[in-house]
Structures are given as structure tokens and as C-alpha cells.
Design a protein around this motif. Sequence first.
Motif, PDB file in Angstrom:
ATOM      1  N   ALA A 333     -39.532  10.674  10.160  1.00 24.26           N
ATOM      2  CA  ALA A 333     -39.824   9.307   9.729  1.00 24.26           C
ATOM      3  C   ALA A 333     -39.377   9.094   8.283  1.00 24.26           C
ATOM      4  CB  ALA A 333     -41.312   9.007   9.874  1.00 24.26           C
ATOM      5  N   GLY A 334     -39.535  10.121   7.445  1.00 26.12           N
ATOM      6  CA  GLY A 334     -39.063  10.014   6.063  1.00 26.12           C
ATOM      7  C   GLY A 334     -37.554   9.850   5.983  1.00 26.12           C
ATOM      8  N   ALA A 335     -36.835  10.572   6.839  1.00 24.97           N
ATOM      9  CA  ALA A 335     -35.380  10.422   6.867  1.00 24.97           C
ATOM     10  C   ALA A 335     -34.987   9.009   7.312  1.00 24.97           C
ATOM     11  CB  ALA A 335     -34.777  11.468   7.806  1.00 24.97           C
ATOM     12  N   GLN A 336     -35.701   8.483   8.298  1.00 26.91           N
ATOM     13  CA  GLN A 336     -35.427   7.110   8.743  1.00 26.91           C
ATOM     14  C   GLN A 336     -35.722   6.108   7.628  1.00 26.91           C
ATOM     15  OE1 GLN A 336     -33.897   5.615  10.991  1.00 26.91           O
ATOM     16  NE2 GLN A 336     -35.060   4.128  12.193  1.00 26.91           N
ATOM     17  N   TRP A 337     -36.787   6.350   6.887  1.00 31.08           N
ATOM     18  CA  TRP A 337     -37.128   5.456   5.772  1.00 31.08           C
ATOM     19  C   TRP A 337     -36.028   5.463   4.713  1.00 31.08           C
ATOM     20  CZ3 TRP A 337     -37.970   6.203   0.528  1.00 31.08           C
ATOM     21  CH2 TRP A 337     -38.577   5.145  -0.144  1.00 31.08           C
ATOM     22  N   ALA A 338     -35.474   6.637   4.453  1.00 31.10           N
ATOM     23  CA  ALA A 338     -34.398   6.736   3.458  1.00 31.10           C
ATOM     24  C   ALA A 338     -33.155   5.975   3.918  1.00 31.10           C
ATOM     25  CB  ALA A 338     -34.064   8.204   3.200  1.00 31.10           C
ATOM     26  N   LEU A 339     -32.898   5.959   5.223  1.00 34.26           N
ATOM     27  CA  LEU A 339     -31.733   5.250   5.753  1.00 34.26           C
ATOM     28  C   LEU A 339     -31.944   3.742   5.809  1.00 34.26           C
ATOM     29  CD1 LEU A 339     -30.828   7.577   8.765  1.00 34.26           C
ATOM     30  CD2 LEU A 339     -29.531   7.328   6.642  1.00 34.26           C
ATOM     31  N   ALA A 340     -33.201   3.315   5.772  1.00 33.27           N
ATOM     32  CA  ALA A 340     -33.523   1.919   6.064  1.00 33.27           C
ATOM     33  C   ALA A 340     -33.752   1.076   4.831  1.00 33.27           C
ATOM     34  CB  ALA A 340     -34.775   1.864   6.956  1.00 33.27           C
ATOM     35  N   ARG A 341     -33.333   1.553   3.666  1.00 37.12           N
ATOM     36  CA  ARG A 341     -33.558   0.758   2.459  1.00 37.12           C
ATOM     37  C   ARG A 341     -32.789  -0.557   2.539  1.00 37.12           C
ATOM     38  NH1 ARG A 341     -37.616   0.802   1.180  1.00 37.12           N
ATOM     39  NH2 ARG A 341     -37.785   1.511   3.308  1.00 37.12           N
ATOM     40  N   PRO A 342     -33.436  -1.677   2.164  1.00 36.91           N
ATOM     41  CA  PRO A 342     -32.744  -2.977   2.199  1.00 36.91           C
ATOM     42  C   PRO A 342     -31.626  -3.027   1.178  1.00 36.91           C
ATOM     43  CG  PRO A 342     -34.875  -3.172   1.113  1.00 36.91           C
ATOM     44  CD  PRO A 342     -34.821  -1.792   1.705  1.00 36.91           C
ATOM     45  N   PRO A 343     -30.694  -3.953   1.345  1.00 27.75           N
ATOM     46  CA  PRO A 343     -29.565  -4.035   0.403  1.00 27.75           C
ATOM     47  C   PRO A 343     -30.050  -4.347  -1.007  1.00 27.75           C
ATOM     48  CG  PRO A 343     -29.655  -5.971   1.831  1.00 27.75           C
ATOM     49  CD  PRO A 343     -30.619  -4.984   2.390  1.00 27.75           C
ATOM     50  N   LYS A 344     -29.395  -3.742  -1.972  1.00 30.72           N
ATOM     51  CA  LYS A 344     -29.739  -3.991  -3.365  1.00 30.72           C
ATOM     52  C   LYS A 344     -29.255  -5.379  -3.755  1.00 30.72           C
ATOM     53  CE  LYS A 344     -29.120  -2.188  -8.049  1.00 30.72           C
ATOM     54  NZ  LYS A 344     -28.446  -1.174  -8.892  1.00 30.72           N
ATOM     55  N   LYS A 345     -30.164  -6.134  -4.380  1.00 28.46           N
ATOM     56  CA  LYS A 345     -29.842  -7.501  -4.758  1.00 28.46           C
ATOM     57  C   LYS A 345     -29.360  -7.546  -6.204  1.00 28.46           C
ATOM     58  CE  LYS A 345     -31.024  -9.295  -0.825  1.00 28.46           C
ATOM     59  NZ  LYS A 345     -30.046  -9.938   0.059  1.00 28.46           N
ATOM     60  N   GLY A 346     -28.659  -8.629  -6.522  1.00 30.28           N
ATOM     61  CA  GLY A 346     -28.207  -8.826  -7.891  1.00 30.28           C
ATOM     62  C   GLY A 346     -26.885  -8.138  -8.166  1.00 30.28           C
ATOM     63  N   VAL A 347     -25.939  -8.860  -8.760  1.00 28.69           N
ATOM     64  CA  VAL A 347     -24.637  -8.283  -9.077  1.00 28.69           C
ATOM     65  C   VAL A 347     -24.264  -8.636 -10.512  1.00 28.69           C
ATOM     66  CG1 VAL A 347     -23.760  -8.298  -6.722  1.00 28.69           C
ATOM     67  CG2 VAL A 347     -23.466 -10.317  -8.158  1.00 28.69           C
ATOM     68  N   GLU A 348     -23.461  -7.795 -11.095  1.00 30.76           N
ATOM     69  CA  GLU A 348     -22.850  -8.086 -12.388  1.00 30.76           C
ATOM     70  C   GLU A 348     -21.369  -8.343 -12.123  1.00 30.76           C
ATOM     71  OE1 GLU A 348     -23.617  -5.027 -15.183  1.00 30.76           O
ATOM     72  OE2 GLU A 348     -25.801  -5.155 -15.000  1.00 30.76           O
ATOM     73  N   TRP A 349     -21.014  -9.597 -12.111  1.00 34.43           N
ATOM     74  CA  TRP A 349     -19.653  -9.991 -11.745  1.00 34.43           C
ATOM     75  C   TRP A 349     -19.036 -10.702 -12.954  1.00 34.43           C
ATOM     76  CZ3 TRP A 349     -18.588 -11.148  -6.016  1.00 34.43           C
ATOM     77  CH2 TRP A 349     -17.221 -11.252  -5.793  1.00 34.43           C
ATOM     78  N   ALA A 350     -18.368  -9.952 -13.808  1.00 37.61           N
ATOM     79  CA  ALA A 350     -17.736 -10.504 -15.005  1.00 37.61           C
ATOM     80  C   ALA A 350     -16.391 -11.083 -14.611  1.00 37.61           C
ATOM     81  CB  ALA A 350     -17.579  -9.422 -16.069  1.00 37.61           C
ATOM     82  N   ILE A 351     -16.381 -12.378 -14.281  1.00 33.66           N
ATOM     83  CA  ILE A 351     -15.174 -12.984 -13.716  1.00 33.66           C
ATOM     84  C   ILE A 351     -14.160 -13.318 -14.807  1.00 33.66           C
ATOM     85  CG2 ILE A 351     -16.376 -13.902 -11.714  1.00 33.66           C
ATOM     86  CD1 ILE A 351     -16.493 -16.604 -13.102  1.00 33.66           C
ATOM     87  N   THR A 352     -12.899 -13.250 -14.431  1.00 32.38           N
ATOM     88  CA  THR A 352     -11.785 -13.657 -15.285  1.00 32.38           C
ATOM     89  C   THR A 352     -11.279 -15.017 -14.797  1.00 32.38           C
ATOM     90  OG1 THR A 352     -10.234 -12.482 -13.856  1.00 32.38           O
ATOM     91  CG2 THR A 352     -11.140 -11.272 -15.739  1.00 32.38           C
ATOM     92  N   PRO A 353     -10.476 -15.721 -15.554  1.00 34.82           N
ATOM     93  CA  PRO A 353      -9.952 -17.009 -15.094  1.00 34.82           C
ATOM     94  C   PRO A 353      -9.111 -16.849 -13.828  1.00 34.82           C
ATOM     95  CG  PRO A 353      -9.645 -16.768 -17.460  1.00 34.82           C
ATOM     96  CD  PRO A 353     -10.081 -15.430 -16.954  1.00 34.82           C
ATOM     97  N   PRO A 354      -9.116 -17.858 -12.963  1.00 33.03           N
ATOM     98  CA  PRO A 354      -8.297 -17.783 -11.742  1.00 33.03           C
ATOM     99  C   PRO A 354      -6.811 -17.780 -12.081  1.00 33.03           C
ATOM    100  CG  PRO A 354      -9.210 -19.986 -12.010  1.00 33.03           C
ATOM    101  CD  PRO A 354      -9.859 -19.133 -13.054  1.00 33.03           C
ATOM    102  N   THR A 355      -6.027 -17.224 -11.190  1.00 36.40           N
ATOM    103  CA  THR A 355      -4.577 -17.166 -11.376  1.00 36.40           C
ATOM    104  C   THR A 355      -3.878 -17.814 -10.187  1.00 36.40           C
ATOM    105  OG1 THR A 355      -4.389 -15.021 -10.263  1.00 36.40           O
ATOM    106  CG2 THR A 355      -4.810 -14.998 -12.649  1.00 36.40           C
TER     107      THR A 355
END
Length: 719
Positions: A333-355
Amino acid sequence: MTAAPETAETPENEGSSEIALFFGMSSQRLKSRARFYGAALALVLFMPYEIVDDKPQFIWQLAPELPLAGVIAAFAPVLAAALILICTYTLRRASSLALGVLASLGLAALLIRIGADASAWEVLPLPESLTDHPLPALVALALTAAGSNLAFRLHARRASRFVLGAAVACALLFYAWPSRGEAPFVTLIRALALLPEMPGFRFQLGLLILAMLALFPLVVPLVGLMYISRPPNREQPGLTAVALYGLPAILLMFVYRSLLGAQGGAGILSALISIAALTALLALIASAVEILVESLALPREELERVDGFGHPVKGLPLRSAALIALAAVAVLAGAQWALARPPKKGVEWAITPPTKEGDELFGKLLPAWDNARLSWDRRVRKGSSAQGMVDVKANARELVSAARASGPGLGGAFEALTRESGDLDLAGRRFFRLVEDINEQSRVAGLPYYIDPTVSIYQTDEGLLRHFYVHPYRIEKVRRVRAGGVDLATLEVRNLGSGRDGHLRLGFSRDIQPFALVVMDELEPYEKELSTLAAAVPPRCVDAESEDATIAEPLARCGELLASAVRAPGGLMPGLVAGTERHELQHQLDGPHLVMSPAVLRRMAAYSDDVQRRVNRELSAYVAELTAEGMSGRLGLVHIFRHALLGRRGVEHHVGILAFEALSDRKIRGADGKDDRAALGRAFAEVAAMGDDSLRARAASAWRDLFGATLPAFEPMPD
């Protein structure tokens, strides 16, 4: 006159031979049930995972769409069945077999529960037929069956009282513990209160039958209490059969009725397998508990004499076997719990101007390849299309070549997408992963582009088919916040190309993704629509004047609020962006496991679980939206008021009514079950009279009343 000798059915004179006889009977019953019902439990493998257009989709077909934890959960019943069958051939003690049965079933329950949580965040959740078994109710029935048998035996009679008492405790726990936001007992009382309002005797009788079925797991354990003071006069009394097979028999009657009504198909197959699994669970738990309780009730010397299925045996002691079983369950059950973590939220997206090259890649070449692939898919479904495949490959080569010019990582991600998307039966999870890899490469490179994976379901001669495709966006801004210790992010985006013009969503959020989207192409037409209404004389907030005089004054007030919001510095757009952002971030924060609000259950009792969940999640987001900083809360009220007025049965209409009931503490639904528009108008007028700060505080309080928790505050982070 000479009295006849007492037989083994008279437990008052029970001796060593009788103990061996009864324990041997229970042991053999456990072994036979473990083999028969263990095999029956494996039938869950053939239960349709989902049914599309009355065509069953099985787990082995959909496994690629599930995360690993979800696949393990889907196969957990089969794993439990295999372990139980192995135990029947390898374990030489009855008590060890009982432990093995309970450990296998407990492990399967944990794997399913943990895996269902993981799958809910993904593209395809686990089916309700696998996850919605009311475990405390089943345990209550199984304990009643075990306790009834034990009460007949003198050496186990005292222990049987604890088992029968535990059965009642489990039943009470089931009815008192909130499930989906409301205790089943409260749901039952509320349903029975509707009995006089049923349109006829047939409907009233149907409701009573359903109520009796719902009370079955409580009535049977309560009846079992009679054996505490008055033991049964034979082994396997009638109550045991009722506890084990009564509920499956009732459910089979409903299935039989469906067959008579010509309502067969894949749904019937699913129901029959589910009933077989239910019967297997009841029988296995009852037999295993019976053996374990009797083993604990016997002196150690006596247990050693009979534990080998009624015969002496040497082997692993009961305590050691229990520790090994618990350790194995904990590790897996512990192994299943380790596999079942929800997706990590929040991103650092340092965008550049479009080309120009980026706009060409994401806005022209990607849609061209996607359209060629869709055309080829539809042609192949009907016959064959070599030319279609040539077109797809030509577009893919051009797309990958342009992507490589932006970086090797992005080129490799596009190459994988075009290569693996050649499979007509591409799985949703696999497709989302391929698209996610592209977005991640764009994020790493700081490119201001995002593609959204989605699915189109359309009817063909072969039935409903799914086609996965993408929509490209250009990112204009990334906003990051922290709420409740969780980092969240939104992307302000614009469409590239014309593939998704007018999808009528100001923003959207997917649980599987680490951010939400605010779609500027949709906010701008909405701002224009509201500005036009506000410019009317007098200002309005809906397209047409209402003929209902009872809400004329609230409508006028709504128009005034909208006009004042238009005149605010910056106009409507900053507030619309802030409210949409707060709405979508609340979806990200809630995830798929948001507690079901009792208010939703009361209003939506006659609706499907899916509709209830959608209303529940939107209610959370719309009420939370009113707390957004940077937006006049009254502008949010206008938005919700429009939903309540313009709709009649849609999700947003129900959300609007529920929101104003929570904000004003007024009942808007009348005694006839219909919405009272005058009451809605009074609720709106009351809440609209508040200042922005008071309204934010009231919305936070309403959210707490609806969902039983404190609404997390949002703290902006550096962009």
C-alpha cells in the motif's frame, strides 16, 4: 423413561470432539469459499471499465490511458483473487488462510482507494462500479453472518457477542459517516420526506422499496443482536443466509426487472459481475472472521490441535502470521501511495517575446498537421486512405523540422508526438503525456507557447469514436500565487489559428495540468457584450427586459452595478481577468476530491452523480471568485445573477441559485419545488447592497458554510 442422548447440536455439553467438529466445518467452509468465491472475484476483470454508446470498454483496452497507480487499482480485485487462491493451496493452517483472505481483500481495498484518488486527477477516472462499494455496510453484514454462526458454539459464544455488537457499530458508522458530503441516514430521511410529493402510488412504492433496500445493512445486524441473549439452535442459522445473500438477491431482482424491460446490454453484464463480486466479498469476509474469532477464543493447546482444518498441524503461529500479513499490506500500500501522488501544481515559466518562427510553428504548421491527421483518421475509419497517410507524414516532417530549429528538446518532443499519434486508437493518457512533453520543453526554453490537448467524440458507423487533437495558444502573461501552502499558476493566453474560436469559456482548468488558463479571446467579446448592456438607457445586465414585475427592481439594480463597473478606472477588463483567474485557480486548488456540499445534494438529489459533481465544483469556484482582489465583488454578482436568470436547468443556473442562497441565507426554491424569481431578486438586492470588502468576507463565510472548511487566502508571487 430414558432421555435421549444430546447430540453435537447441543453446545452446552460441547467437548473437545465437538470443538474439532465445528472448527473443522468452519475451516473447510472457508477453504471451499476461498476457492469458489476467489475465482468469482476474478470476474471483475471482465467488468466494463466504461460503456460508450452501449459498447463495453475493458481495462486491458484502456490501461494505457491510466497512470500506473490506476492500472494497479483496476487489477487489484484480480490480484486479491489470485492471492486468495494461492493461499488455499499453500497455507496449512485455517487461521493463516483466514488472515490471508482478509489481508488480500484489505490490500485490494487500499490499492483501489489510493489508485482511484490518483486516477481522478488524470484523463480517465476509475469506474464507480469499482470504487463505490460501501465497505462499512458490507463488513456489518459479514460480521452478522459470522457472529450468528459463532453464537451457536459454546466456546465462541462470548466472542460472538463482540462480533454481533461490532456489526451494529459498523452499520451505524456507515449511516452516520458523511459520504459525498452528507451522512447516508440524513439522505434517507430527506428522501422519505419527499414521499407525499411523489406524483402517484407507483412512485411512492418505488421510493419505499429503495428505502428498505438502503436500510438492509442496518436492519440485519440489529436482528442479529437477538443471538446475544438467545443463541441459535443450529449451525448456520437462517439469519446467516439472509446476511450473506439477501442483498445480492434483492439486487438481482432489479437486474431481472431490467431484463424484462428489454434494457439489456453491457450495463447488465456490469451489474451481474458487480453482484457476483459483492457476494464473494460478503462470503469471504464472514468465513475469515469466523475462523479468526474462533481461533482467538480457543486455548492455545486446543487451537494447535484443530488449526490444520480440523486436525493437528505445525506451522507459523497465528501472531507471527498476522505480523507478516500486516507488513506485506503496509509495504504494498505504501508503494501504491508513492505512485499515486497528484500532479505538482504551479510553474515558473519565464516567457520570452513571441517570434515569427514560433508563431509559424505553433499557429500554422501544428494545426495543419493536426487537421491532416483528423482527415486521415476519418477516411481510414470508412475505408482506406494511402494519400491521407502521405499528407500526414509530409506535414509531420515539416512540423518536426521547424521544431528542431527552435531547439533539440522541442524537436524531439514534436517528433515523438507525430510518430506515436499514428496509432488510430491512441490512448488519452498517452496523448496527454506527449503534449505535456512539448509544453515542458517550451517552458524550459522560455517560449511563449502552449498547446492544449483535448478529445473529440463523434458518431460513425462503428459507433462513438474518439479523436485526440490540440489547440495552440500564445502566452501573454504568467501569474503565480500561493494558497494553502500550494503554489498555483495561471497563463493568460490567446488563440493561434482559428481552430478554437468561440468555445465560450472565459478560462479553463484541467486537474492533470499544473496551471489554469485565462483566454483573452473570450474575455474581450464578453467585455464588449457587458459594455453594450451597460450603455443602454436605462442600463441593463441581460439581453431582454423581463416581463416579470417581481424582479424589475433587482434587474434595474443589476444594470446600475454593471454601469458603475464599466465606469471604474480601467473599465471591466481588469476585473474580468481577476475574477476568471480566481475562478480557475480555485478549480486547481479543489481538484477532483472537493467535498460534496450538502446544499448541492439537497437541490440536485434527482440528478446524476456527474451533474452533482459539476455543480459542486462550479459552485466552489463561483463563490470563491467573489473574493478576488482586483475585482469589484459586485461585478462577480452580476455574472452569477445572469446565470441564475438566463438559465433554467443548466449547471450554471443551479450554481447561481445555490450561490445566492448561500450568500443571502434565503430560500429561493418555493414549496412547489420551483425557483422563486422574486426571492432570487430579493437575495440579489440584499447582497448587492454590500461594499466590496463586506461582500468578500460574506463570500468567504458562505464558502465555509457550503464546504465545511476555510477558504484559503491567495498570496501573489513574483511573475
